[in-house]
Scaffold this active site. Structure first.
Site, PDB file in Angstrom:
ATOM      1  N   TYR A  18       0.820  -1.218   0.000  1.00  8.09           N
ATOM      2  CA  TYR A  18       0.000   0.000   0.000  1.00  8.09           C
ATOM      3  C   TYR A  18       0.853   1.268   0.000  1.00  8.09           C
ATOM      4  CZ  TYR A  18       0.856  -0.828   4.958  1.00  8.09           C
ATOM      5  OH  TYR A  18       1.446  -1.103   6.161  1.00  8.09           O
ATOM      6  N   ASP A  70       1.211   3.362  -3.270  1.00  7.32           N
ATOM      7  CA  ASP A  70       0.159   4.301  -3.652  1.00  7.32           C
ATOM      8  C   ASP A  70       0.010   5.449  -2.662  1.00  7.32           C
ATOM      9  OD1 ASP A  70      -0.565   2.752  -5.878  1.00  7.32           O
ATOM     10  OD2 ASP A  70      -1.770   1.431  -4.616  1.00  7.32           O
ATOM     11  N   HIS A  71       0.617   5.335  -1.522  1.00 10.16           N
ATOM     12  CA  HIS A  71       0.366   6.300  -0.436  1.00 10.16           C
ATOM     13  C   HIS A  71       1.678   6.765   0.183  1.00 10.16           C
ATOM     14  CE1 HIS A  71      -1.351   7.918   3.325  1.00 10.16           C
ATOM     15  NE2 HIS A  71      -2.445   8.016   2.622  1.00 10.16           N
ATOM     16  N   PHE A  72       2.388   7.544  -0.290  1.00  7.24           N
ATOM     17  CA  PHE A  72       2.387   8.249  -1.567  1.00  7.24           C
ATOM     18  C   PHE A  72       3.689   7.874  -2.262  1.00  7.24           C
ATOM     19  CE2 PHE A  72      -0.140  10.763   1.377  1.00  7.24           C
ATOM     20  CZ  PHE A  72      -1.312  10.934   0.675  1.00  7.24           C
ATOM     21  N   VAL A  98       4.110   6.931   3.337  1.00  5.22           N
ATOM     22  CA  VAL A  98       3.802   6.938   4.768  1.00  5.22           C
ATOM     23  C   VAL A  98       2.651   5.975   5.026  1.00  5.22           C
ATOM     24  CG1 VAL A  98       4.614   9.283   5.238  1.00  5.22           C
ATOM     25  CG2 VAL A  98       2.233   8.920   4.571  1.00  5.22           C
TER      26      VAL A  98
END
Length: 157
Positions: free
Chosen positions: A30, A33-35, A40
Site C-alpha cells: 500500500y 500508492d500512499h504516496f 507513509v
C-alpha cells in the site's frame, strides 16, 4: 482485513493495558500508492493499528469469548506526525472498561519517543452465531485461529 497492522505484542496486563509494535516497511504494497514520492503509513492504518491492539486486550481478557471485536466509534482522533518506512510504531491501549459486549479505550501510537497519533475508541464484541446459529462453527474456527495468532504475536515477549 487483508493487512495485519501489528507485528508483536510486547506487554499485556489483562483487563488493563497492552503494548504492541508495528515496523513500517517499504515492502508493504500500500505504500506504493500512499504516496509514491513520500511513502507513509495511511492515517486510517494508524487508527486500525490502535484498534487491533485494543482488540487483542479484549480477546485475552475475555478468554476469546467472542469471535468478532470491531470498532464501534472513534473519537478525538489526533494525528500529530507521519509513520514512514523504517519507523517502528508502538501502540498502547489503556482500558477504560471491558464489558461482555463492549469496551472503551484510550489509545496512542508513538515512534522515536514521540506521540504521533492518539484517540478514544469504543469496540463491540459478539459472535456471528448470536444472530444466526448456522455460524457457530465459524465462530469456533475463527477463535481457534485467533488464539494461535495471539501465541505468535506474544512469543519471545
Amino acid at each position: 482485513m487483508k493487512y495485519s497492522l501489528i507485528d508483536k505484542i510486547i506487554g499485556l496486563e489483562e483487563g488493563k493495558n497492552i503494548i504492541a509494535v508495528k515496523n513500517v516497511s517499504l515492502a508493504e504494497e500500500y505504500l506504493g500508492d500512499h504516496f509514491p514520492l513520500f511513502p507513509v503509513l495511511p492515517g486510517v492504518f494508524l487508527l486500525q493499528g490502535m484498534v487491533e491492539t485494543a482488540s487483542w486486550l479484549v480477546r485475552s481478557s475475555q478468554d476469546f469469548s467472542n469471535s468478532m471485536v470491531l470498532l464501534e466509534r472513534a473519537r478525538n482522533v489526533n494525528y500529530k506526525s507521519f509513520a514512514a518506512p523504517g519507523m517502528c510504531v508502538e501502540y498502547t491501549a489503556d482500558a477504560k472498561n471491558i464489558d461482555e459486549k463492549s469496551s472503551s479505550f484510550t489509545v496512542s501510537g508513538r515512534s522515536g519517543g514521540e506521540e504521533i497519533v492518539k484517540a478514544k475508541i469504543d469496540l463491540r464484541h459478539f459472535n456471528l452465531g448470536d444472530e444466526n446459529p448456522a455460524y457457530c462453527d465459524t465462530d469456533t474456527e475463527m477463535i481457534a485461529k485467533l488464539r494461535l495468532k495471539l501465541r505468535l504475536l506474544t512469543q519471545n515477549s
